[in-house]
Design a protein around this motif. Structure first.
Motif, PDB file in Angstrom:
ATOM      1  N   CYS A 167       0.777  -1.257  -0.031  1.00 57.01           N
ATOM      2  CA  CYS A 167       0.148  -0.106  -0.174  1.00 57.01           C
ATOM      3  C   CYS A 167       0.867   1.143  -0.070  1.00 57.01           C
ATOM      4  CB  CYS A 167      -0.864   0.108   1.236  1.00 57.01           C
ATOM      5  SG  CYS A 167      -2.155  -1.549   1.090  1.00 57.01           S
ATOM      6  N   LYS A 218       2.585   1.640  -3.406  1.00 56.71           N
ATOM      7  CA  LYS A 218       1.741   1.828  -4.266  1.00 56.71           C
ATOM      8  C   LYS A 218       1.606   3.322  -4.843  1.00 56.71           C
ATOM      9  CE  LYS A 218      -3.231   1.578  -5.097  1.00 56.71           C
ATOM     10  NZ  LYS A 218      -3.376   1.478  -6.547  1.00 56.71           N
ATOM     11  N   THR A 219       1.403   4.087  -3.372  1.00 55.04           N
ATOM     12  CA  THR A 219       1.099   5.436  -3.607  1.00 55.04           C
ATOM     13  C   THR A 219       2.378   6.061  -4.323  1.00 55.04           C
ATOM     14  OG1 THR A 219      -0.098   5.600  -1.663  1.00 55.04           O
ATOM     15  CG2 THR A 219       0.873   7.545  -2.028  1.00 55.04           C
ATOM     16  N   GLU A 248       2.668   5.488  -8.161  1.00 55.17           N
ATOM     17  CA  GLU A 248       1.579   6.126  -8.766  1.00 55.17           C
ATOM     18  C   GLU A 248       1.957   7.599  -8.789  1.00 55.17           C
ATOM     19  OE1 GLU A 248      -1.898   2.873  -8.015  1.00 55.17           O
ATOM     20  OE2 GLU A 248      -2.083   4.799  -7.096  1.00 55.17           O
ATOM     21  N   ASN A 256      -3.788  13.781  -8.229  1.00 52.85           N
ATOM     22  CA  ASN A 256      -5.050  13.462  -7.283  1.00 52.85           C
ATOM     23  C   ASN A 256      -6.065  12.541  -8.183  1.00 52.85           C
ATOM     24  OD1 ASN A 256      -4.157  14.377  -5.068  1.00 52.85           O
ATOM     25  ND2 ASN A 256      -5.165  16.383  -5.557  1.00 52.85           N
ATOM     26  N   ARG A 278      -4.639   8.946  -8.608  1.00 52.03           N
ATOM     27  CA  ARG A 278      -4.798   8.333  -7.496  1.00 52.03           C
ATOM     28  C   ARG A 278      -6.285   7.601  -7.342  1.00 52.03           C
ATOM     29  NH1 ARG A 278      -2.067  11.237  -2.107  1.00 52.03           N
ATOM     30  NH2 ARG A 278       0.215  11.039  -2.849  1.00 52.03           N
ATOM     31  N   HIS A 279      -7.307   8.405  -7.549  1.00 53.88           N
ATOM     32  CA  HIS A 279      -8.822   8.152  -7.450  1.00 53.88           C
ATOM     33  C   HIS A 279      -9.000   7.189  -8.250  1.00 53.88           C
ATOM     34  CE1 HIS A 279     -13.234   8.826  -8.108  1.00 53.88           C
ATOM     35  NE2 HIS A 279     -13.233   8.848  -6.836  1.00 53.88           N
ATOM     36  N   ASP A 280      -8.613   7.344  -9.598  1.00 59.84           N
ATOM     37  CA  ASP A 280      -9.194   6.259 -10.745  1.00 59.84           C
ATOM     38  C   ASP A 280      -8.590   4.954 -10.531  1.00 59.84           C
ATOM     39  OD1 ASP A 280     -10.601   8.392 -11.679  1.00 59.84           O
ATOM     40  OD2 ASP A 280      -9.273   8.996 -13.463  1.00 59.84           O
ATOM     41  N   ASN A 281      -7.347   4.833  -9.754  1.00 61.08           N
ATOM     42  CA  ASN A 281      -6.793   3.917  -9.579  1.00 61.08           C
ATOM     43  C   ASN A 281      -6.501   3.253  -8.391  1.00 61.08           C
ATOM     44  OD1 ASN A 281      -5.560   3.146 -12.498  1.00 61.08           O
ATOM     45  ND2 ASN A 281      -5.145   5.443 -11.999  1.00 61.08           N
ATOM     46  N   GLN A 282      -7.587   3.365  -7.317  1.00 63.33           N
ATOM     47  CA  GLN A 282      -7.678   2.815  -5.936  1.00 63.33           C
ATOM     48  C   GLN A 282      -7.205   1.534  -5.787  1.00 63.33           C
ATOM     49  OE1 GLN A 282     -10.722   4.903  -3.469  1.00 63.33           O
ATOM     50  NE2 GLN A 282     -11.226   5.869  -5.534  1.00 63.33           N
ATOM     51  N   HIS A 283      -7.915   0.852  -6.679  1.00 66.44           N
ATOM     52  CA  HIS A 283      -7.654  -0.671  -6.419  1.00 66.44           C
ATOM     53  C   HIS A 283      -6.599  -1.395  -7.368  1.00 66.44           C
ATOM     54  CE1 HIS A 283     -11.379  -0.225  -4.293  1.00 66.44           C
ATOM     55  NE2 HIS A 283     -12.075   0.291  -5.103  1.00 66.44           N
TER      56      HIS A 283
END
Length: 262
Positions: free
Chosen positions: A95, A98-99, A102, A168, A171-176
């Motif tokens: 997790c 990942k951030t 991305e 931003n 991040r939102h579009d690729n949360q999973h």
């Protein structure tokens, strides 16, 4: 679109040549002489260059705050992660990682878009702005402060908003989305000026971080698929430590066969 030159001698040390893909990342692909092989798509000419070559750079397309502030922060976190992967300490993109990945991928893609398209100066209605000398403007920019000139803001200051906005949204579009570390079992990887919509981040001639894939060792054919994708997605150029070590599609055009022949 031209860039705004600094005062003679650049007294406030503003960054003029801004790397799209980080210099440290390019250096990881360099040979024993500190050079990479770069192919310009226009004319398909292969040259050997160092990571300081201006081909890797935009010229003052974003402001100093974007370069040395948010950009450097994202780069530093990513380079620390890459060092950890290369040392064998980090083996999974969790997790936290990942951030980091991305944010870096979003930064890379945004920089390439800014490099290709630039940002026009824009007028802020109802704001006149202060009367500033060139020296005062550069002092403010060095301190990461934005300014207007007669109500017009230099386009490079808008880059900061684009970097945050795209990051931003990404991040939102690729949360999973999950990322894996891919190793080339045979051959080496090609790096494009940007992968565009393909979520791939090369980190060494033998390693890359790939979205929606588990950790894996790729066959020569799979490396060839990724390398062909790198060539197809690149805008102006692509590079590698040694292009002769980088397989591409066997059914590619004869020109590519000749270019990558051993």
């Amino acid at each position: 679109m031209g860039f705004e030159a600094t005062q003679k001698g650049n007294p406030h040390k503003l960054t003029i040549n801004q790397h799209v893909f980080p210099k440290k990342g390019i250096d990881r692909f360099s040979d024993e002489n500190g050079l990479v092989q770069l192919c310009r798509k226009e004319g398909a000419k292969v040259i050997r260059v160092s990571s300081t070559n201006s081909l890797f750079c935009a010229q003052r397309v974003w402001d100093q705050g974007t370069e040395a502030g948010i950009g450097k922060s994202i780069e530093d976190r990513f380079q620390a992660l890459v060092d950890s992967i290369l040392s064998g300490f980090t083996r999974v993109i969790g997790c936290f990682e990942k951030t980091v990945v991305e944010d870096f991928f979003s930064l890379w893609r945004t920089r390439q878009k800014l490099r290709a398209e630039g940002l026009d100066d824009f007028r802020l209605e109802g704001i006149e702005g202060d009367s500033l000398t060139k020296d005062e403007q550069e002092i403010l920019e060095r301190q990461h402060v934005m300014f207007c000139r007669d109500g017009v803001m230099p386009g490079r200051f808008a880059a900061r908003m684009h970097v945050f906005g795209y990051m931003n949204t990404f991040r939102h579009d690729n949360q999973h989305m999950q990322w894996g570390i891919a190793r080339a079992g045979e051959g080496e990887f090609i790096v494009p000026d940007c992968f565009q919509d393909m979520m791939i981040v090369p980190i060494s001639p033998k390693l890359m971080i790939v979205a929606d894939q588990p950790n894996s060792t790729l066959t020569r054919s799979e490396v060839a698929v990724i390398n062909q994708t790198a060539i197809d997605r690149s805008t102006d150029y692509f590079f590698a430590r040694s292009l002769s070590e980088c397989p591409v599609y066997r059914d590619g055009p004869p020109r590519l066969h000749r270019m990558f022949a051993n």
